[in-house]
Design a protein around this motif. Structure first.
Motif, PDB file in Angstrom:
ATOM      1  N   GLU A 607       0.839  -1.184   0.000  1.00 48.68           N
ATOM      2  CA  GLU A 607       0.000   0.000   0.000  1.00 48.68           C
ATOM      3  C   GLU A 607       0.888   1.253   0.000  1.00 48.68           C
ATOM      4  N   PHE A 608       0.309   2.343  -0.455  1.00 49.12           N
ATOM      5  CA  PHE A 608       1.007   3.624  -0.418  1.00 49.12           C
ATOM      6  C   PHE A 608      -0.013   4.727  -0.183  1.00 49.12           C
ATOM      7  N   VAL A 609       0.486   5.857   0.341  1.00 46.44           N
ATOM      8  CA  VAL A 609      -0.381   6.947   0.784  1.00 46.44           C
ATOM      9  C   VAL A 609      -0.099   8.181  -0.062  1.00 46.44           C
ATOM     10  N   LEU A 650       1.069   9.570  -8.750  1.00 43.38           N
ATOM     11  CA  LEU A 650       1.259   8.390  -7.910  1.00 43.38           C
ATOM     12  C   LEU A 650       2.595   7.738  -8.239  1.00 43.38           C
ATOM     13  N   GLN A 651       3.261   7.245  -7.212  1.00 48.28           N
ATOM     14  CA  GLN A 651       4.426   6.387  -7.389  1.00 48.28           C
ATOM     15  C   GLN A 651       4.006   4.978  -6.981  1.00 48.28           C
ATOM     16  N   VAL A 652       3.658   4.156  -7.975  1.00 45.12           N
ATOM     17  CA  VAL A 652       3.079   2.837  -7.718  1.00 45.12           C
ATOM     18  C   VAL A 652       4.212   1.829  -7.579  1.00 45.12           C
ATOM     19  N   PRO A 653       4.330   1.159  -6.411  1.00 47.20           N
ATOM     20  CA  PRO A 653       5.480   0.259  -6.203  1.00 47.20           C
ATOM     21  C   PRO A 653       5.395  -1.038  -7.002  1.00 47.20           C
ATOM     22  N   GLN A 711       5.278   5.808 -12.229  1.00 49.33           N
ATOM     23  CA  GLN A 711       4.518   7.038 -12.057  1.00 49.33           C
ATOM     24  C   GLN A 711       3.241   7.023 -12.895  1.00 49.33           C
ATOM     25  N   GLN A 712       2.122   7.353 -12.240  1.00 51.33           N
ATOM     26  CA  GLN A 712       0.849   7.470 -12.942  1.00 51.33           C
ATOM     27  C   GLN A 712       0.097   8.669 -12.390  1.00 51.33           C
ATOM     28  N   SER A 713      -0.768   9.257 -13.224  1.00 59.45           N
ATOM     29  CA  SER A 713      -1.528  10.434 -12.834  1.00 59.45           C
ATOM     30  C   SER A 713      -3.001  10.077 -12.684  1.00 59.45           C
ATOM     31  N   ASP A 731      -8.138  14.495   3.871  1.00 62.39           N
ATOM     32  CA  ASP A 731      -6.837  14.395   4.535  1.00 62.39           C
ATOM     33  C   ASP A 731      -5.846  13.589   3.682  1.00 62.39           C
ATOM     34  N   ARG A 732      -6.249  12.375   3.251  1.00 64.65           N
ATOM     35  CA  ARG A 732      -5.315  11.522   2.508  1.00 64.65           C
ATOM     36  C   ARG A 732      -6.091  10.451   1.735  1.00 64.65           C
ATOM     37  N   PHE A 733      -5.374   9.838   0.797  1.00 64.89           N
ATOM     38  CA  PHE A 733      -5.893   8.715   0.027  1.00 64.89           C
ATOM     39  C   PHE A 733      -4.896   7.565   0.153  1.00 64.89           C
ATOM     40  N   VAL A 734      -5.378   6.383   0.516  1.00 68.16           N
ATOM     41  CA  VAL A 734      -4.527   5.208   0.706  1.00 68.16           C
ATOM     42  C   VAL A 734      -4.883   4.185  -0.371  1.00 68.16           C
ATOM     43  N   PHE A 735      -3.874   3.685  -1.085  1.00 64.56           N
ATOM     44  CA  PHE A 735      -4.075   2.706  -2.150  1.00 64.56           C
ATOM     45  C   PHE A 735      -3.527   1.358  -1.676  1.00 64.56           C
ATOM     46  N   ILE A 736      -4.371   0.318  -1.717  1.00 61.68           N
ATOM     47  CA  ILE A 736      -4.035  -0.996  -1.165  1.00 61.68           C
ATOM     48  C   ILE A 736      -4.152  -2.032  -2.273  1.00 61.68           C
ATOM     49  N   LYS A 737      -3.065  -2.735  -2.525  1.00 62.33           N
ATOM     50  CA  LYS A 737      -3.074  -3.774  -3.567  1.00 62.33           C
ATOM     51  C   LYS A 737      -3.908  -4.970  -3.108  1.00 62.33           C
ATOM     52  N   GLN A 738      -4.718  -5.468  -4.038  1.00 59.49           N
ATOM     53  CA  GLN A 738      -5.602  -6.591  -3.725  1.00 59.49           C
ATOM     54  C   GLN A 738      -4.989  -7.909  -4.204  1.00 59.49           C
TER      55      GLN A 738
END
Length: 738
Positions: A607-609, A650-653, A711-713, A731-738
């Motif tokens: 995940e990343f924030v 976004l910096q997607v790992p 990197q993605q926009s 406040d923030r957005f959290v992206f969690i890989k499924q």
């Protein structure tokens, strides 16, 4: 003195102009039988068993929620304790909380000059000049005494953001705790002269506006002003918070929430004809309201003071005359604090205090057996024209029979009456206070919000369908009424991290169902967020998926109704379902539930924030998002209106399908958030009204977003249909890989 005689005295001492405003609320009177008992200071007082209260504590909680006040106020003696329902029936309490909830605007939407941190210096001279309306938004820092904000005649200031003092201690503003030296500076200052008072100044607040003083100065300092209005402010950690010095000419201080203050919450000095009404003062160190030197013809009416007055809650002193203190409610928390006192003048040639009238006031929880100050009193050694000062129809509520009983006038027994608590069940927290409502007809069951496994289920988002179809609850009504008030499931606002709502008042045998749009096969760790005051009795939840038992999760008490912990059941195998119903059954009860999460046990979480304020560019129908900082120090975005958007890099790992959690806050209903990737909409989700612009709650859309590594926009857009154009803060957005 009979009531008619009292009115005659008031008429001839300057109060006749205000009586139309004072007589709209019913006067609390008790003509029931009483016992005369000896007062500790001589004479006798009337003692009665405390009557059962008839007020709605649930309604008070609903108003507190709508007013966006801190959780410490919700969970205080305003709503909890032996006298909770008596307090809830007091007109001062009902009218004050209702005003804060319903009469203060959530935000200001009229014509005005917008003032923010970057343009304050540009507008400073205009604010100090005569005329104009100015709205403070975002977070505005006042950094020194030289930067305090001067307000000119015929000028209106709206506090619609956070204005805070961040400068050093100002010499002379922090003397010793009880020093007679005054705090003579404020974040906002209205300064006239003894030859020309500044007229028609208004300093007004919205629900989301805040004044933060850093315990170093007043929120508003005035000297030589007339026709002044200070209304609707939220203040926190200010000192001598509202200082009204030489104020006159039909001036009004009303509907302010004064929190966590020192010295005095409201200080009226050398003023004439000022009204102080329906203010909520909470946690005021030293004094609540001080009607100070040479003040006359003032009205202090229907204010509510909680834990306010290590010295006095309300007092008159130093040659103050012809003042009315009427229908106020004081609520003690500490036994050593003071109540309401005619304090008198010092014995150095000052004229006596005289002709002040104390009537229809109530003090609750005055329980000390030795503290003579906690009720109503004269100062025993200062200069007072005691014969002209009136105490009439005041009440003190006590829980123990040996609590100190003081009689201001020993030759009367009707000046102050005492109530003794006789054992009705106190109002606990949380309390089972059902709000009767009509039975909801059953309808075809369907999901209230889309849910899947894996994913997080907010348990207040149970299915639509009604009693016996989508859920079973053991009593009618929604006791908390904080969310989905027409359902019979009890829901309250939670103080858990992430905010939002929780299920409360749960009882053995109750159940709820959740329609799942998709269940992916695999092994899962199941996490349940729970809170319980104690460990008495069984506490467990049974989960049934697609009519087959899935798990039973047991747990103990956590030490409080809002002390949360996560219970985890590891490595539970779940079969695939294209759609299914999950049933949650309550075993034992007497606990609260927040959420349920299904997390894959056989994968490493990625995940990343993305912080909401870190956008690359913004725009839209109303100019786009603005950055700001909440009073709690959270960097975020606000002033987001329908159609506004922001782009994020976004910096997607790791490439894969991701879900997004959004941490949002709003006082509006009908808002929505949309996420677009390469021009394609992947998320369009309604944003619930959580009643507070600055308390962010977690939103969990179930849609999957296909992200490539690197990197993605993306674009985040407000896309609702609320009755106003205002949408939500983030406040923030959290992206969690499924």
């Amino acid at each position: 003195m009979k009531r008619s005689s009292l009115f005659s005295v008031l008429f001839f001492t300057g109060f006749s102009l205000f009586f139309s405003a004072l007589t709209h609320a019913a006067v609390y009177e008790d003509h029931s039988a009483y016992t005369l008992v000896d007062a500790n200071n001589g004479g006798q007082v009337r003692l009665r068993d405390a009557p059962a209260g008839s007020g709605s504590v649930a309604q008070l909680r609903a108003w507190l929620q709508s007013a966006e006040l801190p959780a410490s106020v919700h969970n205080s003696r305003l709503t909890e304790g032996e006298f909770a329902s008596n307090i809830a029936q007091m007109d001062a309490v009902k009218n004050t909380l209702s005003w804060l909830a319903n009469d203060r605007p959530a935000t200001y939407s009229g014509a005005a000059t917008i003032v923010n941190n970057s343009n304050l210096e540009q507008h400073r001279a205009a604010i100090a000049a005569a005329g104009g309306t100015f709205v403070f938004r975002g977070t505005v820092d006042v950094t020194s005494r030289e930067k305090l904000i001067q307000v000119g005649e015929n000028t209106t200031v709206w506090i619609d953001g956070t204005v805070r003092y961040t400068g050093p201690v100002i010499p002379g503003t922090i003397p010793d705790e009880y020093s007679v030296s005054d705090v003579i500076n404020g974040i906002f200052e209205v300064r006239g002269s003894n030859t020309k008072a500044k007229a028609n100044v208004k300093i007004l607040g919205t629900k989301r506006g805040k004044l933060l003083g850093n315990d170093r100065l007043a929120a508003v300092y005035t000297r030589y002003a007339k026709a002044l209005k200070v209304e609707g402010l939220n203040t926190d950690n200010c000192r001598n918070v509202l200082f009204l010095n030489n104020v006159y000419g039909d001036s009004l201080v009303r509907g302010n929430f004064i929190y966590n203050s020192t010295r005095r919450a409201i200080h009226v000095k050398a003023s004439n004809g000022i009204r102080v009404e329906n203010n909520l003062i909470f946690d005021a160190d030293v004094d609540g309201i001080d009607i100070d030197a040479y003040t006359k013809n003032s009205i202090t009416r229907a204010n509510v003071l909680v834990d306010s007055g290590s010295r006095w809650m309300v007092w008159t002193e130093i040659a103050s005359v012809d003042n009315l203190i009427d229908a106020n409610v004081g609520i003690h928390v500490r036994d050593g604090d003071g109540g309401f006192q005619e304090n008198g003048s010092e014995s150095n040639g000052q004229p006596a205090t005289a002709r002040n009238t104390w009537q229809n006031n109530h003090i609750f929880y005055a329980d000390s057996s030795s503290n003579w100050k906690q009720g109503f009193s004269f100062h025993p050694g200062r200069v007072i024209d005691r014969a002209s000062v009136i105490f009439d129809n005041n009440f003190v509520w006590q829980r123990t029979n040996n609590a100190y009983k003081r009689n201001p006038k020993a030759d009367r027994s009707d000046d102050v009456s005492y109530y003794l608590y006789v054992g009705a069940a106190p109002t606990p927290a949380p309390s089972a206070l059902p709000s009767p409502s009509p039975s909801i007809p059953s309808e075809e069951q369907h999901a209230y919000k889309s849910m899947t496994i894996p994913g997080l289920l907010e348990l207040e988002d149970f299915d639509v369908g009604g009693e016996g179809v989508a859920y079973h609850d053991s009593d009618q009504g929604n006791s908390g009424r904080a969310y989905r008030p027409d359902e019979h499931i009890d829901i309250q606002t939670t103080t858990d991290s992430g905010g939002g709502f929780n299920l409360g008042w749960l009882a053995d045998g109750e159940w709820l169902e959740y329609s799942l749009a998709d269940v992916a096969p695999g092994n899962y760790d199941i996490e349940l967020r729970v809170a319980a005051k104690d460990s008495a009795g069984a506490k467990a939840v049974k989960l049934i998926l697609a009519s087959r038992s899935l798990a039973v999760m047991e747990f103990d008490g956590t030490g409080g109704w809002q002390n949360w912990k996560t219970v985890t059941l590891k490595n539970v195998n779940i079969n695939a379902h294209s759609s299914a119903q999950l049933r949650l059954e309550v075993i034992g009860g007497n606990f609260n539930l927040n959420w349920l999460r299904f997390k894959r046990a056989d994968s490493t979480a990625v995940e990343f924030v993305v912080q909401a304020e870190n956008f690359v560019q913004t725009g839209g129908s109303y100019g786009g998002f603005q950055r700001y900082t909440t009073a709690d120090g959270v960097d975020a975005i606000n002033f987001n209106q329908r159609g506004d958007w922001a782009d994020y890099q976004l910096q997607v790992p790791v490439a894969g399908n991701y879900r997004m959690q959004a941490w949002l806050a709003t006082t509006q209903s009908g808002g929505a958030i949309e996420l677009l990737l390469n021009g394609v909409s992947y998320i369009f989700e309604s944003v619930p009204n959580n009643g507070n612009w600055d308390k962010f709650i977690q939103l969990n859309p179930n849609a999957l977003i296909p992200l490539e590594a690197g990197q993605q926009s993306i674009r985040i857009r407000s896309a609702g249909n609320s009755s106003s154009t205002w949408e939500w803060n983030a406040d923030r957005f959290v992206f969690i890989k499924q």
